[in-house]
Design an enzyme around this catalytic site. Structure first.
Site, PDB file in Angstrom:
ATOM      1  N   HIS A  81      39.796  44.229  28.965  1.00 11.78           N
ATOM      2  CA  HIS A  81      41.396  44.027  29.156  1.00 11.78           C
ATOM      3  C   HIS A  81      41.631  43.810  30.611  1.00 11.78           C
ATOM      4  O   HIS A  81      42.302  42.932  30.895  1.00 11.78           O
ATOM      5  CB  HIS A  81      41.993  45.361  28.837  1.00 11.78           C
ATOM      6  CG  HIS A  81      43.439  45.309  29.176  1.00 11.78           C
ATOM      7  ND1 HIS A  81      44.393  44.646  28.768  1.00 11.78           N
ATOM      8  CD2 HIS A  81      44.061  45.842  30.164  1.00 11.78           C
ATOM      9  CE1 HIS A  81      45.676  44.849  29.731  1.00 11.78           C
ATOM     10  NE2 HIS A  81      45.212  45.572  30.491  1.00 11.78           N
ATOM     11  N   CYS A 122      44.532  39.963  24.923  1.00  8.29           N
ATOM     12  CA  CYS A 122      42.947  40.303  25.130  1.00  8.29           C
ATOM     13  C   CYS A 122      42.650  41.096  23.257  1.00  8.29           C
ATOM     14  O   CYS A 122      43.485  41.605  22.699  1.00  8.29           O
ATOM     15  CB  CYS A 122      42.652  41.070  26.064  1.00  8.29           C
ATOM     16  SG  CYS A 122      42.536  42.824  25.873  1.00  8.29           S
ATOM     17  N   CYS A 163      43.596  44.750  23.308  1.00  7.58           N
ATOM     18  CA  CYS A 163      45.022  45.021  23.224  1.00  7.58           C
ATOM     19  C   CYS A 163      45.658  44.486  21.716  1.00  7.58           C
ATOM     20  O   CYS A 163      46.513  45.045  21.065  1.00  7.58           O
ATOM     21  CB  CYS A 163      45.961  44.337  24.282  1.00  7.58           C
ATOM     22  SG  CYS A 163      45.819  45.181  25.836  1.00  7.58           S
ATOM     23  N   ASP A 208      27.168  36.715  47.156  1.00 11.66           N
ATOM     24  CA  ASP A 208      27.421  37.323  48.430  1.00 11.66           C
ATOM     25  C   ASP A 208      26.147  37.569  49.057  1.00 11.66           C
ATOM     26  O   ASP A 208      25.151  37.550  48.419  1.00 11.66           O
ATOM     27  CB  ASP A 208      28.071  38.780  48.136  1.00 11.66           C
ATOM     28  CG  ASP A 208      28.718  39.474  49.410  1.00 11.66           C
ATOM     29  OD1 ASP A 208      28.494  38.668  50.400  1.00 11.66           O
ATOM     30  OD2 ASP A 208      29.152  40.443  49.432  1.00 11.66           O
ATOM     31  N   CYS A 259      49.736  41.961  26.597  1.00 15.51           N
ATOM     32  CA  CYS A 259      48.486  41.240  26.856  1.00 15.51           C
ATOM     33  C   CYS A 259      47.902  40.790  25.452  1.00 15.51           C
ATOM     34  O   CYS A 259      48.023  41.132  24.534  1.00 15.51           O
ATOM     35  CB  CYS A 259      47.421  42.189  27.294  1.00 15.51           C
ATOM     36  SG  CYS A 259      45.876  41.723  27.674  1.00 15.51           S
ATOM     37  N   ASP A 319      37.676  38.571  44.869  1.00 16.02           N
ATOM     38  CA  ASP A 319      36.714  39.162  43.962  1.00 16.02           C
ATOM     39  C   ASP A 319      37.145  40.559  44.309  1.00 16.02           C
ATOM     40  O   ASP A 319      37.236  41.102  45.334  1.00 16.02           O
ATOM     41  CB  ASP A 319      35.133  38.749  44.229  1.00 16.02           C
ATOM     42  CG  ASP A 319      34.710  39.438  45.639  1.00 16.02           C
ATOM     43  OD1 ASP A 319      35.185  39.302  46.656  1.00 16.02           O
ATOM     44  OD2 ASP A 319      33.953  40.654  45.449  1.00 16.02           O
TER      45      ASP A 319
END
Lengths: 372, 372
Positions: free
Chosen positions: B331, B302, B305, B90, B300, B262
């Protein structure tokens, strides 16, 4: 379930294997400290990758938060923190003295106020054994009285006597499946240390710890006490020097027959920006690393050293980014676990003193100006 | 090096592939925010494992610290942070207005004092392009003037006009290898938004962003502006809605033809203890999770999890342990990247609206009382 077998010796130094309910530990070992059920900043998967075989939890902290009953309901401390390897829990005696507002210590126990909410609690030997049983610790520690350094002889004598009294009550209260270690006290008084060792050995523990050391006393004195006490402990039981964390102190203790170590040094120093490296300590915030695009430690195989530059790690600390503490913790833990692996290998080859001297000579070569 | 190809469309929604110097990005994409050259708490290895293909850095922050010349000397921002995939930076326009002590904005540029040390700096369009060139960004953003919400029409008009003026100067100053995006401004005034879009398209950028939205305006208004602006942008260029982070906002924007997103939401909320899950948001400190031994999100995949319980995650937050923010960030980022993968798959199958409705119906089903 507890089994300890010595495999090789080299002078007084020895390697061994300790079989515990959650797995096997090669000794001499370093146990990263996970006070509140987490080795700060690291996942259990990372700890296992780093080579950790056992971590240390804390009875005082876990009893207060989240509570031993909750940990028990979760399936024990290993399951709760998703660490499928052994956990040793310190009894919390040290924390009662150092963290809590201590109201009164009598032969009955230690009355204290929680550092979290001021609530009042009485730690008795029986309660501390019960809590550690609920936590499902692979190794439980006796409640001890751990005076500060320095301490007067009368106070040291009282604490030593009470530690034996409490050890006896812990021993009587423990269940068959608890692997209980006694803790030798006696401050820096050699005769008290000897008396403590003899009294505890009579009670017959799975292993023996040396408590109340590494509290600021001269390291020569630590070494003398370690040698004296180790000689009085049964050769076939593991010996644990609580709180020893500097590589030179660990090496000196292994030389005198110690098998187990724990210390917050690698994790705490990692969080505050000091790395242990093969060429000495590195204070990563130092301006001289701002444009240093080399690894933290050329000799290290950890993710941080394989991936990032000193300049980047410094940037993380200067910018207050939590990845910095995380990466330095990761590296420091790897450094200590690597050191222990090197020590075990050196003992197995009968080269302990030679290899220890080579390590220390390189380790002490650099950065003296930055030693704290 | 820049190539963007649309692969599938479903209504106005589309999937595409963006080829950048450091790799390929499948769109619609979510770009985790790594303001200071690190996505807070996560390693680049974890980001890659989570499925991130591009992250966002910030010119304002990196210019001030560690400095763009240092990052350039390190081999560019990707190399510096050991992320071997693309980085979009940015321009820092937003930070100049929100973080720095802004002294004066004129057509020349934005004069500001650093939030770090009070030092004075002038951001001109030319400098911002030069800094991003030094950083080696895969995608650089024009300097824009980003007014707060709400803003008066005269001020919005001034900012929009200046944004076009600056965009022209950025375009003139850029090197051939810079992939520069223009930023549509105009606050919540539809005619200003249209004028901005038309003026920027005339300048011809690699891609187009919508800035100055998701600042607290009603989401119906955001959606209307997104639809109006997207219709004016070239169909074959990527469209980037800056700062959109709530799943419902991302879905609404994809439906209107937006390709890139984003937001700090998954990382910031992760650090403060709010998890995005398939059944809504979970405020992990809530007492009701104290004895909840189920995973954070059953749906999930991940590490957090798969490995830990809500009770343990709650304990980490209550105990102030940094592993907690780390695991919830992990997560949440996975949740957003999974959402984008689901969106891409749904578009490819021509089921976008159907799948989006099913997702939102489940997502909105739970925990309304805990929505902030």
């Amino acid at each position: 379930m507890f089994d300890y077998r010595i495999e090789r010796t080299d002078g007084l130094a020895r390697t061994g294997r300790m079989e515990l309910p959650h797995g096997t530990v090669a000794t001499p070992c370093f146990m990263p400290v996970g006070t509140q059920g987490t080795v700060k900043t690291l996942t259990p998967a990372e700890l296992a990758d780093l080579g950790a075989e056992i971590v240390v939890g804390n009875t005082y902290h876990l009893y207060l938060r989240p509570g031993h009953r909750r940990v028990h309901a979760a399936g024990g401390i290993s399951r709760f923190m998703a660490w499928d390897r052994p956990v040793l829990t310190d009894s919390g005696g040290y924390q009662v003295y150092s963290l809590a507002a201590l109201s009164r210590v009598t032969d009955e126990g230690a009355l204290f106020q929680s550092h979290l909410d001021g609530s009042r609690h009485l730690f008795t030997p029986e309660l501390v054994v019960e809590v550690q049983h609920a936590l499902g610790s692979d190794i439980a520690m006796c409640l001890d009285e751990c005076p500060p350094y320095p301490v007067s002889r009368p106070n040291a004598e009282t604490a030593q006597g009470r530690t034996t009294l409490w050890a006896r009550r812990c021993r009587a209260a423990q269940s068959a499946e608890t692997n209980l270690f006694g803790i030798v006290q006696g401050a820096t008084y050699l005769d008290l240390r000897r008396r403590s060792a003899v009294e505890l050995v009579e009670l017959g523990f799975a292993g023996y710890a040396l408590g109340g050391l590494c509290l600021g006393e001269p390291s020569e004195l630590t070494r003398e006490i370690v040698a004296e006490v180790a000689a009085l402990l049964p050769a076939d039981r593991p010996r644990y020097l609580m709180g020893a964390g500097y590589p030179e102190d660990i090496i000196a203790a292994v030389e005198r027959g110690v098998d187990m170590f724990d210390c917050v040094l690698p994790t705490r120093n990692g969080r505050t920006g000091t790395a242990f490296t093969s060429t000495g300590r590195v204070v990563i915030r130092n301006a001289k690393y701002a444009d240093d695009f080399t690894p933290l430690d050329e000799a290290c195989d950890c993710y941080a050293c394989r991936t990032f530059t000193r300049a980047y790690l410094r940037h993380l600390f200067i910018a207050g980014e939590s990845l910095g503490p995380r990466l330095l913790t990761l590296h420091n833990v790897r450094f200590f676990l690597n050191l222990m692996a090197t020590i075990r290998q050196a003992i197995a080859r009968g080269e302990f003193l030679h290899r220890a001297r080579a390590f220390l000579s390189k380790y002490r070569s650099a950065e003296p100006a930055e030693e704290p």
